[in-house]
Structure formats: C-alpha cells, structure tokens
Design an enzyme around this catalytic site. Structure first.
Site, PDB file in Angstrom:
ATOM      1  N   ARG A 243       0.819  -1.221   0.000  1.00  0.00           N
ATOM      2  CA  ARG A 243       0.000   0.000   0.000  1.00  0.00           C
ATOM      3  C   ARG A 243       0.852   1.270   0.000  1.00  0.00           C
ATOM      4  NH1 ARG A 243      -5.483  -0.120   1.727  1.00  0.00           N
ATOM      5  NH2 ARG A 243      -6.227  -2.225   1.692  1.00  0.00           N
TER       6      ARG A 243
ATOM      7  N   ARG B 290      -3.279   6.836   1.190  1.00  0.00           N
ATOM      8  CA  ARG B 290      -3.811   7.984   1.921  1.00  0.00           C
ATOM      9  C   ARG B 290      -2.832   8.694   2.841  1.00  0.00           C
ATOM     10  NH1 ARG B 290      -9.062   4.891   4.031  1.00  0.00           N
ATOM     11  NH2 ARG B 290      -7.535   3.219   3.937  1.00  0.00           N
TER      12      ARG B 290
ATOM     13  N   ARG C 204      -6.553  12.227  -5.593  1.00  0.00           N
ATOM     14  CA  ARG C 204      -7.891  11.649  -5.432  1.00  0.00           C
ATOM     15  C   ARG C 204      -8.961  12.733  -5.485  1.00  0.00           C
ATOM     16  NH1 ARG C 204      -9.572   8.564  -0.018  1.00  0.00           N
ATOM     17  NH2 ARG C 204      -9.395  10.722   0.650  1.00  0.00           N
TER      18      ARG C 204
ATOM     19  N   ASP D  77      -7.188  -2.062  -7.088  1.00  0.00           N
ATOM     20  CA  ASP D  77      -7.697  -2.680  -5.869  1.00  0.00           C
ATOM     21  C   ASP D  77      -8.014  -4.135  -6.157  1.00  0.00           C
ATOM     22  OD1 ASP D  77      -8.535  -1.783  -3.052  1.00  0.00           O
ATOM     23  OD2 ASP D  77     -10.112  -3.139  -3.686  1.00  0.00           O
TER      24      ASP D  77
ATOM     25  N   TYR E 276     -15.371 -10.516   0.820  1.00  0.00           N
ATOM     26  CA  TYR E 276     -15.986  -9.205   0.563  1.00  0.00           C
ATOM     27  C   TYR E 276     -17.325  -9.342  -0.164  1.00  0.00           C
ATOM     28  CZ  TYR E 276     -11.783  -6.888   2.212  1.00  0.00           C
ATOM     29  OH  TYR E 276     -10.764  -6.450   3.009  1.00  0.00           O
TER      30      TYR E 276
END
Ligand code: 1CP
Length: 366
Positions: free
Chosen positions: A28, A32, A41, A78, A154
């Site tokens: 990652r 963020r 973003r 993703d 998920y």
C-alpha cells in the site's frame, strides 16, 4: 517495447540470485498517508476514478517512488475490481470501506455470476502498460490480485467484516456453493493476472488478506487449493524473463510449508511470524518477503533503524529476502518516516550480501 530495467534487485532477490543489498517496497505504498495522493484523489473525484483512469493510476503509482528509494512499484488498483467486473457494483462509503450494490448469499447468486476475462478489466491492463512506460525502466512493476477466498469474503459479507459469519456459515452448511464461487473466482483471477503479465507486470503478488481467519483444514480446502490452481495456470516465463509470484496469507505463519509447496517463488510474512524461523522452515525452497510491524513507522528514526536491523539480522546473510512491512502502511503515518526505513534497509542490508553467497547460505544452515 519497454525500456530496459535499471534496478533488478527485487526480481533477483525473489529468485534467490545475489544482490548488492536487500531490496525494499511497502504494501500500500501509494495511498492515503501521502498528501499528494489525497490531492490526486480529490482531482479525480474519488478512489475508483483513480483506478479507472490510466493516467491517474500511473500518477499515484509513481508518487511514493519520487519520495523514496524503493526497489519496486505496485500497480495502483484494488483487489475488488474483479467482483466489480462480475456486476456487483463496487462503491466506497466515506469511513466505511468497500461495499457492493449486490451481495452474494445463495446458490442462485453464485450461479448467476459470470467468470471474467482480462478484457472485462481492460482499464486495469491499460493502467499496467501506462505505468510500465511511466516507470521508464527505473524499477520493476508488480501486478496483483486478491485470492479467491479473500475476494469471496468481501462479496458474501458485503464489505469488510469482523466475524466473517456469512461466509463461514456458507462454508460449513453449503460448502459446494462456496466451492462453486471460489472456482469462478480462481478462473477469473487466472485471466486477470495473465492479462497483467501480457500488459507489462514483471512480478505478481496474490493478497490472501483473510486466509488467516480459517482453521488449518479449512485454509487448505478453501483458500490454498485455489491459490495453487492459480499458480499452476499462470504464465511463469514471459519474453525470456521469469515472472516471480509472491503469495501473502496474512496470519498464515503456521502454514508456510504448505504455501511453499504451491510452487510460489516467495512467501509474504506478516510481523507475527519470526523471519529466522520462517527461513529455517522454508528458505531452501522460496524467497521471503517482510516483515516489519507497520506500526514501527509511528516511531522516530532511531527506533525505525533498530527494528530494520532486527528484521535484516533475523533473515541473516545471503539473498532471498525482500524487505517489506508485514501488512499495508497505515494512513496516519508521517510521510517523512518511510524514508528512514527504506534508507536503513539499503544501508544496513549491504553487510548481509558482501561475501560468497553459497558459503553464507551454508553458514545459515540452508
Ligand atoms: O480512500 C481511498 O483513497 C481508498 C483507499 C484504498 C487504497 C489506496 C483502497 C480501498 N484500496 C487502495 C489501493 C490498494 N488496495 C492497493 C494499491 C497499491 C499499493 O499497494 O500501493 C492494493 C495492493 C490494494 C489491495 C487491497 N484492497 C487489499 C489487499 C491488501 C491488504 O491491504 O490486505 C484489500 C483487502 C483491499 C480491500 C480494500 N480496498 C480499499 C480498502 C480500504 C480496503 C480494505 C477494507 C478492509 O479493511 O477490509
């Protein structure tokens, strides 16, 4: 067709070939915690728009490489692109993580799902090619996918879960329905990853983030078996170059021997596994990736350097180690801190690669 690779430390370590120092990247690494990521973003509108536009995907993939001396880039995308392409309607709710418009709960839901091909995920393939050109041969590009089991969690839980009760209920009461879903996912992952190789990915990682919530026998049947099917069907040599594959089951430390037996080139370790023990158990057959606690990055330079040394010394001398965090970098990390970690790996790693590698492997009892 792509520029020649200048830094192949990462690819060499995965194949246990000699290197000058230990290569490093961070799971990652684009995300963020970087203000420039948050700015991109905001410009794109939202996270999925970043993934679906190859120029944006390329821009954010390259952001951590501009700040740090990383030895690999990872495709910005993703794992949930596959369920989205199956028609589930992926979206992200602020603060809530991923969600789907349609969840999977019954045999009829599974029967109605299509198997996806790489052309259904054209935007990902396009991003891979654009990023590979954008890298201009600086470091290799890692492609990735979720494992069938992790994707299924998920799809069935409809997002993140704490107890995984819906998928586990299905696993125990209707195992054939879950197997049918995992089979469709494995076939979809095979086309997806092979598509990424053809588009320019130079190594692959399979993220089995939730395999570690299973009991041993259930892990073998519901997660590992499908990852093995994938490994058996991947293109492992492309245009004369080997495409190494890394298997990462978070909390999978007790199953390393079984994971190594799939034929993966490397195993990803989370921070709960002792890397010295892991090497003694499976280091003959596979390279190891990991495994510093991502929370070390909340501390200052000295502590980071000390903890880097502990992991490097734990692996010991010789090749076959790719340094990484034991899981993804946290969003609240100070973006100045990863530099301490990456520079420490390169500086302190040199002493583990300075001599005759064959003899050093023998010294380590391998
Ligand atoms: O708000 C935002 O900007 C979205 C946050 C975000 C980001 C940056 C998500 C949503 N995904 C990503 C990118 C991402 N996801 C990458 C990019 C490449 C890089 O490493 O730099 C990768 C490899 C992933 C893989 C991924 N997505 C995994 C497997 C790896 C892992 O960390 O275990 C999982 C489980 C996901 C699902 C997902 N997507 C996003 C979030 C917040 C989550 C996790 C939800 C949860 O905790 O269950």
């Amino acid at each position: 067709m792509f520029p020649e690779l200048k830094n192949d430390r990462f690819l060499r370590a995965l194949q246990k070939q000699p290197v000058d120092t230990t290569p490093v990247w961070m799971m990652r690494q684009a995300g963020r915690y970087l203000p420039e990521y948050r700015a991109s973003r905001a410009t794109a509108g939202d996270f999925l728009s970043l993934c679906k536009n190859d120029q944006f995907a390329c821009e954010v993939t390259l952001q951590p490489l501009k700040r740090y001396d990383l030895d690999a880039a990872i495709l910005f995308s993703d794992i949930l692109t596959i369920p989205d392409a199956m028609g589930l309607g992926l979206y992200f709710e602020a603060g809530e993580g991923p969600k789907f418009k349609h969840q999977i709960r019954t045999k009829a839901d599974v029967d109605a799902l299509p198997i996806t091909t790489d052309t259904d995920l054209d935007y990902v393939m396009k991003a891979v090619t654009t990023i590979r050109h954008g890298l201009n041969g600086s470091v290799p590009l890692i492609g990735f996918s979720g494992s069938p089991w992790t994707l299924a969690t998920y799809m069935i839980e409809n997002g993140s879960s704490k107890d995984f009760r819906h998928i586990k209920a299905m696993m125990y009461s209707e195992p054939e329905t879950l197997h049918a879903l995992l089979d469709k996912l494995a076939k979809s992952v095979i086309s997806y990853l092979n598509g990424q190789i053809l588009a320019g990915a130079q190594a692959l990682q399979i993220f089995d983030t939730w395999g570690g919530i299973l009991s041993g026998p259930m892990y073998q049947q519901f997660s590992l078996l499908y990852m093995k099917q994938i490994l058996d069907s991947l293109i492992r040599d492309h245009q004369g170059k080997k495409i190494p594959v890394i298997l990462f089951t978070k909390n999978g430390g007790q199953w390393l021997e079984n994971m190594a037996a799939t034929g993966a080139d490397a195993l990803g370790l989370d921070w709960t596994t002792d890397i010295a023990e892991a090497r003694a158990r499976v280091g003959k057959n596979v390279a190891l990736q990991g495994n510093i606690d991502p929370c070390v990055l909340y501390a200052g330079k000295e502590v980071i350097e000390r903890e880097v040394e502990n992991v490097l010394a734990g692996f010991g001398h010789g090749t076959g180690h790719v340094f990484n965090l034991g899981h993804g970098i946290h969003q609240f990390v100070n973006p100045d801190h990863p530099k301490y970690l990456i520079d420490a790996v390169h500086a302190q790693g040199q002493k583990y690669h300075s001599k005759n590698y064959g003899d050093l492997d023998a010294l380590n009892g391998l």
